[in-house]
Motif scaffolding. Structure first.
Motif: not given
Length: 367
Positions: A352-366
């Motif tokens: 589940w977190n691969q879909v929501n958390e990880l995808s968001y973090a990969n795009f937004t975290y500098p």
């Protein structure tokens, strides 16, 4: 007085009395009426020095909130490590009734049963959000309660550090071979994994870590993260600061309560205590997230060398971790029961977190 007037007056009086009783309950905390519950005084042993306002603060939060919500009728006094018992003997003190409760980390006691490690954290396990989900809604806390029943103890999450750092080293560590013979302070199953990678593992309470590292009794040490590590002065004893703390992705601290004492508590007080521990659990994590980034900037500015673990070390540590779990499960029925339940939860929450958390973090975290 006429009968109708008497009945009316009596009804008004009864309604007023009920309203006053309700006001009394509201004024003195949730479900605890003024001057109707017993006065109870407990002592809490902790594994922490008072100088660490974050982690000792978790114990302090529980104690203050319990007193506030019971109008001072149920009070718990927290004691720093060493004031009643040494920091790594809290479970023993609670189990025997030397104190009514303690604030500590379950993985300090894996020598009693390796499954106790899951109550805090295990290598390559759950982050803080996932750990809370497992404990509160994934059957984790029920599993830990069954385990702690063998010790006459009941436990409640009462703090979380978030993902920790990977420790302080006096020299650079590039490969698994560089770990061989290294003396390092690291507790829990993470210590057992490091031992399998060649490390000479030491387990020390927080108040002793700096002196051991500074005087060369150990070559490396991990504690929590930048804010606490700076307070302990670990940056003055070692230069290389590694990340991530793969052995502690979401470390839960807990309140351990002597089960016999727990069962004697009024139900209202039990609910108050549960509420106070949940507040401490959420507040500690928020506090660490607010403070660690600022502290890390100060450390780097002062000369700390922020260094990632090599892929070789990470892969070797992950393999050693799951080899250890499978071996423990094969020889310890309690460990197997907790591990299999935890592993199934880990697999589904990771997906589940691969879909929501990880995808968001990969795009937004500098980067």
């Amino acid at each position: 007085m006429k009968r109708r007037q008497f009945v009316s007056t009596t009804a008004i009086g009864a309604t007023s009395a009920a309203a006053l009783a309700a006001c009394s309950r509201t004024a003195t905390g949730p479900g605890v009426q003024a001057n109707t519950q017993p006065r109870i005084r407990w002592r809490m042993a902790t594994s922490w020095p008072k100088s660490l306002d974050t982690i000792f603060g978790g114990a302090d939060t529980v104690c203050k909130r319990v007193s506030e919500m019971t109008n001072g009728r149920f009070t718990i006094t927290p004691f720093a490590a060493g004031e009643i018992v040494p920091g790594l003997q809290v479970l023993d003190a609670v189990q025997t009734g030397t104190v009514e409760c303690g604030h500590t980390a379950s993985y300090y006691y894996v020598g009693k049963n390796p499954a106790l490690g899951f109550g805090t954290t295990v290598p390559f396990g759950l982050n803080a959000q996932q750990q809370n989900s497992w404990l509160y809604h994934g059957g984790g806390l029920d599993a830990m309660h069954k385990l702690y029943a063998d010790f006459n103890v009941i436990n409640f999450p009462a703090g979380n550090t978030g993902t920790q750092m990977g420790g302080w080293f006096k020299r650079e560590i590039k490969s698994v071979a560089d770990l061989n013979g290294l003396k390092m302070r690291i507790p829990g199953l993470g210590g057992e994994v490091m031992n399998r990678l060649g490390v000479n593992v030491q387990v020390l309470p927080g108040g002793e870590v700096y002196l051991a590292l500074d005087r060369g009794a150990i070559d490396a040490a991990e504690w929590v993260g930048p804010y606490d590590d700076e307070k302990l002065g670990l940056n003055k004893a070692a230069q290389f600061y590694y990340y991530p703390g793969w052995w502690e992705p979401g470390a839960t601290l807990e309140m351990q309560v002597n089960k016999s004492q727990w069962e004697r508590l009024p139900k209202d007080y039990q609910q108050v205590l549960k509420t106070a521990t949940m507040e401490a659990n959420l507040n500690m994590l928020a506090q660490y997230d607010a403070l660690n980034g600022q502290a890390l900037r100060r450390l780097v500015a002062a000369g700390t060398k922020l260094t990632p673990y090599s892929k070789e070390i990470m892969q070797a540590a992950q393999k050693a971790s799951f080899d250890l779990y499978e071996q423990n499960a094969a020889k310890n029925a309690t460990f197997k029961q907790v591990y299999e339940q935890w592993k199934a939860f880990r697999e589904q929450v990771y997906k589940w977190n691969q879909v929501n958390e990880l995808s968001y973090a990969n795009f937004t975290y500098p980067q």
